[in-house]
Design a protein around this motif. Structure first.
Motif, PDB file in Angstrom:
ATOM      1  N   HIS A 241      12.880   8.601  27.022  1.00  0.00           N
ATOM      2  CA  HIS A 241      12.521   7.256  26.569  1.00  0.00           C
ATOM      3  C   HIS A 241      11.450   7.277  25.466  1.00  0.00           C
ATOM      4  O   HIS A 241      11.577   6.602  24.447  1.00  0.00           O
ATOM      5  CB  HIS A 241      12.023   6.445  27.766  1.00  0.00           C
ATOM      6  CG  HIS A 241      11.988   4.983  27.511  1.00  0.00           C
ATOM      7  ND1 HIS A 241      13.005   4.133  27.896  1.00  0.00           N
ATOM      8  CD2 HIS A 241      11.061   4.217  26.900  1.00  0.00           C
ATOM      9  CE1 HIS A 241      12.702   2.901  27.536  1.00  0.00           C
ATOM     10  NE2 HIS A 241      11.533   2.927  26.930  1.00  0.00           N
ATOM     11  N   ALA A 242      10.393   8.030  25.710  1.00  0.00           N
ATOM     12  CA  ALA A 242       9.273   8.082  24.764  1.00  0.00           C
ATOM     13  C   ALA A 242       8.625   9.457  24.861  1.00  0.00           C
ATOM     14  O   ALA A 242       8.880  10.207  25.798  1.00  0.00           O
ATOM     15  CB  ALA A 242       8.252   6.987  25.084  1.00  0.00           C
ATOM     16  N   GLU A 243       7.786   9.758  23.876  1.00  0.00           N
ATOM     17  CA  GLU A 243       7.034  11.007  23.938  1.00  0.00           C
ATOM     18  C   GLU A 243       5.569  10.715  23.691  1.00  0.00           C
ATOM     19  O   GLU A 243       5.211   9.770  23.004  1.00  0.00           O
ATOM     20  CB  GLU A 243       7.553  12.045  22.941  1.00  0.00           C
ATOM     21  CG  GLU A 243       7.235  11.747  21.498  1.00  0.00           C
ATOM     22  CD  GLU A 243       7.724  12.827  20.549  1.00  0.00           C
ATOM     23  OE1 GLU A 243       8.635  13.598  20.904  1.00  0.00           O
ATOM     24  OE2 GLU A 243       7.186  12.897  19.438  1.00  0.00           O
ATOM     25  N   MET A 244       4.759  11.547  24.301  1.00  0.00           N
ATOM     26  CA  MET A 244       3.317  11.435  24.161  1.00  0.00           C
ATOM     27  C   MET A 244       2.811  12.807  23.717  1.00  0.00           C
ATOM     28  O   MET A 244       3.239  13.827  24.255  1.00  0.00           O
ATOM     29  CB  MET A 244       2.729  11.039  25.518  1.00  0.00           C
ATOM     30  CG  MET A 244       1.315  10.602  25.497  1.00  0.00           C
ATOM     31  SD  MET A 244       0.772   9.861  27.081  1.00  0.00           S
ATOM     32  CE  MET A 244       1.330  11.030  28.290  1.00  0.00           C
ATOM     33  N   ARG A 245       1.932  12.815  22.732  1.00  0.00           N
ATOM     34  CA  ARG A 245       1.341  14.073  22.290  1.00  0.00           C
ATOM     35  C   ARG A 245      -0.120  13.852  21.936  1.00  0.00           C
ATOM     36  O   ARG A 245      -0.517  12.748  21.607  1.00  0.00           O
ATOM     37  CB  ARG A 245       2.104  14.693  21.130  1.00  0.00           C
ATOM     38  CG  ARG A 245       1.853  14.053  19.796  1.00  0.00           C
ATOM     39  CD  ARG A 245       2.487  14.786  18.639  1.00  0.00           C
ATOM     40  NE  ARG A 245       3.929  14.641  18.698  1.00  0.00           N
ATOM     41  CZ  ARG A 245       4.775  15.482  18.138  1.00  0.00           C
ATOM     42  NH1 ARG A 245       4.343  16.517  17.488  1.00  0.00           N
ATOM     43  NH2 ARG A 245       6.062  15.290  18.212  1.00  0.00           N
ATOM     44  N   ILE A 246      -0.881  14.918  22.042  1.00  0.00           N
ATOM     45  CA  ILE A 246      -2.296  14.858  21.674  1.00  0.00           C
ATOM     46  C   ILE A 246      -2.438  15.556  20.330  1.00  0.00           C
ATOM     47  O   ILE A 246      -2.035  16.711  20.172  1.00  0.00           O
ATOM     48  CB  ILE A 246      -3.191  15.554  22.722  1.00  0.00           C
ATOM     49  CG1 ILE A 246      -2.906  15.019  24.126  1.00  0.00           C
ATOM     50  CG2 ILE A 246      -4.668  15.406  22.357  1.00  0.00           C
ATOM     51  CD1 ILE A 246      -3.051  13.541  24.302  1.00  0.00           C
TER      52      ILE A 246
ATOM     53  N   GLY B  40      -1.551  19.281  20.820  1.00  0.00           N
ATOM     54  CA  GLY B  40      -0.363  19.736  20.115  1.00  0.00           C
ATOM     55  C   GLY B  40       0.901  19.804  20.954  1.00  0.00           C
ATOM     56  O   GLY B  40       1.968  20.118  20.441  1.00  0.00           O
ATOM     57  N   ARG B  41       0.810  19.510  22.224  1.00  0.00           N
ATOM     58  CA  ARG B  41       1.983  19.590  23.104  1.00  0.00           C
ATOM     59  C   ARG B  41       2.680  18.243  23.201  1.00  0.00           C
ATOM     60  O   ARG B  41       2.063  17.202  23.046  1.00  0.00           O
ATOM     61  CB  ARG B  41       1.559  20.081  24.475  1.00  0.00           C
ATOM     62  CG  ARG B  41       0.990  21.514  24.356  1.00  0.00           C
ATOM     63  CD  ARG B  41       0.586  22.079  25.633  1.00  0.00           C
ATOM     64  NE  ARG B  41       1.761  22.221  26.492  1.00  0.00           N
ATOM     65  CZ  ARG B  41       1.740  22.867  27.627  1.00  0.00           C
ATOM     66  NH1 ARG B  41       0.630  23.423  28.048  1.00  0.00           N
ATOM     67  NH2 ARG B  41       2.802  22.970  28.374  1.00  0.00           N
TER      68      ARG B  41
ATOM     69  N   ASP C 288      -3.272   7.326  33.125  1.00  0.00           N
ATOM     70  CA  ASP C 288      -2.558   7.785  34.318  1.00  0.00           C
ATOM     71  C   ASP C 288      -1.408   8.714  33.941  1.00  0.00           C
ATOM     72  O   ASP C 288      -1.145   9.704  34.621  1.00  0.00           O
ATOM     73  CB  ASP C 288      -2.038   6.593  35.123  1.00  0.00           C
ATOM     74  CG  ASP C 288      -3.181   5.725  35.659  1.00  0.00           C
ATOM     75  OD1 ASP C 288      -4.297   6.243  35.858  1.00  0.00           O
ATOM     76  OD2 ASP C 288      -2.941   4.520  35.863  1.00  0.00           O
ATOM     77  N   LEU C 289      -0.734   8.404  32.851  1.00  0.00           N
ATOM     78  CA  LEU C 289       0.326   9.282  32.360  1.00  0.00           C
ATOM     79  C   LEU C 289      -0.254  10.597  31.853  1.00  0.00           C
ATOM     80  O   LEU C 289       0.331  11.664  32.041  1.00  0.00           O
ATOM     81  CB  LEU C 289       1.134   8.577  31.263  1.00  0.00           C
ATOM     82  CG  LEU C 289       1.851   7.289  31.693  1.00  0.00           C
ATOM     83  CD1 LEU C 289       2.477   6.609  30.494  1.00  0.00           C
ATOM     84  CD2 LEU C 289       2.880   7.566  32.774  1.00  0.00           C
ATOM     85  N   LEU C 290      -1.421  10.525  31.236  1.00  0.00           N
ATOM     86  CA  LEU C 290      -2.099  11.746  30.768  1.00  0.00           C
ATOM     87  C   LEU C 290      -2.507  12.647  31.929  1.00  0.00           C
ATOM     88  O   LEU C 290      -2.475  13.869  31.806  1.00  0.00           O
ATOM     89  CB  LEU C 290      -3.340  11.391  29.951  1.00  0.00           C
ATOM     90  CG  LEU C 290      -3.084  10.926  28.532  1.00  0.00           C
ATOM     91  CD1 LEU C 290      -4.363  10.382  27.926  1.00  0.00           C
ATOM     92  CD2 LEU C 290      -2.499  12.033  27.679  1.00  0.00           C
ATOM     93  N   ALA C 291      -2.886  12.050  33.050  1.00  0.00           N
ATOM     94  CA  ALA C 291      -3.244  12.853  34.224  1.00  0.00           C
ATOM     95  C   ALA C 291      -2.051  13.681  34.675  1.00  0.00           C
ATOM     96  O   ALA C 291      -2.193  14.855  35.052  1.00  0.00           O
ATOM     97  CB  ALA C 291      -3.741  11.959  35.356  1.00  0.00           C
ATOM     98  N   ILE C 292      -0.864  13.097  34.615  1.00  0.00           N
ATOM     99  CA  ILE C 292       0.352  13.826  34.982  1.00  0.00           C
ATOM    100  C   ILE C 292       0.629  14.908  33.949  1.00  0.00           C
ATOM    101  O   ILE C 292       0.935  16.057  34.291  1.00  0.00           O
ATOM    102  CB  ILE C 292       1.537  12.852  35.113  1.00  0.00           C
ATOM    103  CG1 ILE C 292       1.264  11.852  36.241  1.00  0.00           C
ATOM    104  CG2 ILE C 292       2.838  13.621  35.366  1.00  0.00           C
ATOM    105  CD1 ILE C 292       2.161  10.643  36.227  1.00  0.00           C
TER     106      ILE C 292
ATOM    107  N   LEU D 249       1.772   8.063  20.776  1.00  0.00           N
ATOM    108  CA  LEU D 249       2.924   7.655  21.578  1.00  0.00           C
ATOM    109  C   LEU D 249       4.043   7.266  20.625  1.00  0.00           C
ATOM    110  O   LEU D 249       3.805   6.587  19.619  1.00  0.00           O
ATOM    111  CB  LEU D 249       2.543   6.467  22.465  1.00  0.00           C
ATOM    112  CG  LEU D 249       3.632   5.882  23.349  1.00  0.00           C
ATOM    113  CD1 LEU D 249       4.028   6.864  24.461  1.00  0.00           C
ATOM    114  CD2 LEU D 249       3.168   4.560  23.959  1.00  0.00           C
ATOM    115  N   ARG D 250       5.277   7.699  20.946  1.00  0.00           N
ATOM    116  CA  ARG D 250       6.425   7.366  20.102  1.00  0.00           C
ATOM    117  C   ARG D 250       7.628   7.042  20.970  1.00  0.00           C
ATOM    118  O   ARG D 250       7.966   7.811  21.877  1.00  0.00           O
ATOM    119  CB  ARG D 250       6.758   8.535  19.173  1.00  0.00           C
ATOM    120  CG  ARG D 250       7.949   8.267  18.264  1.00  0.00           C
ATOM    121  CD  ARG D 250       8.087   9.337  17.202  1.00  0.00           C
ATOM    122  NE  ARG D 250       8.533  10.582  17.748  1.00  0.00           N
ATOM    123  CZ  ARG D 250       9.782  11.047  17.639  1.00  0.00           C
ATOM    124  NH1 ARG D 250      10.709  10.359  17.009  1.00  0.00           N
ATOM    125  NH2 ARG D 250      10.100  12.207  18.165  1.00  0.00           N
ATOM    126  N   ASP D 251       8.256   5.903  20.711  1.00  0.00           N
ATOM    127  CA  ASP D 251       9.506   5.557  21.366  1.00  0.00           C
ATOM    128  C   ASP D 251      10.602   6.441  20.770  1.00  0.00           C
ATOM    129  O   ASP D 251      10.638   6.659  19.562  1.00  0.00           O
ATOM    130  CB  ASP D 251       9.832   4.076  21.129  1.00  0.00           C
ATOM    131  CG  ASP D 251      11.097   3.656  21.843  1.00  0.00           C
ATOM    132  OD1 ASP D 251      11.005   3.307  23.027  1.00  0.00           O
ATOM    133  OD2 ASP D 251      12.172   3.701  21.211  1.00  0.00           O
TER     134      ASP D 251
END
Length: 124
Positions: free
Chosen positions: A36-41, A14-15, A90-94, A48-50
């Motif tokens: 640039h983009a956002e990532m959420r679970i 949800g973040r 790799d982005l998820l690890a961050i 992923l959304r631009d």
């Protein structure tokens, strides 16, 4: 948890994590937008959304870059932002570092200091 992914997605559920020159996940490129983009679970899936970036977000499919607006992606998916290729896991690890350090269930706010390309931004 996905067997291809050694990261626990639950703390990130949800973040929202912003990718860009001024995001949670720093993209070191003059052609990447600040946000640039956002990532959420969502429900254990990676969305992923631009964010209407100037130069776009691309998926790499069969060695070809395909412009991408939004949708669910798999952890091993390569993406291109600002002319650089990143793997979603790799982005998820961050992003997971943020979730672990933050510890709250609320959306985190961008605006941290500079860091190396695709690294967690320091809160110092």
């Amino acid at each position: 948890m996905n067997s291809k992914l050694s990261i626990n997605l639950e703390p990130m559920e949800g973040r929202i994590f912003i990718l860009g020159r001024d995001g949670h996940i720093y993209i070191d490129s003059g052609t990447a937008s600040k946000h640039h983009a956002e990532m959420r679970i969502t429900d254990g899936k990676i969305f992923l959304r631009d964010l209407d970036s100037t130069n776009g977000t691309f998926l790499v499919k069969n060695k070809t870059q395909v412009r991408f607006k939004e949708g669910f992606v798999n952890p091993m998916q390569p993406i291109v932002i600002g002319g650089k290729t990143y793997i979603i896991k790799d982005l998820l690890a961050i992003a997971n570092d943020f979730a672990a350090a933050d510890g709250s269930e609320t959306e985190i706010d961008p605006g941290f200091g500079a860091a190396k390309s695709a690294r967690r931004r320091s809160t110092k």
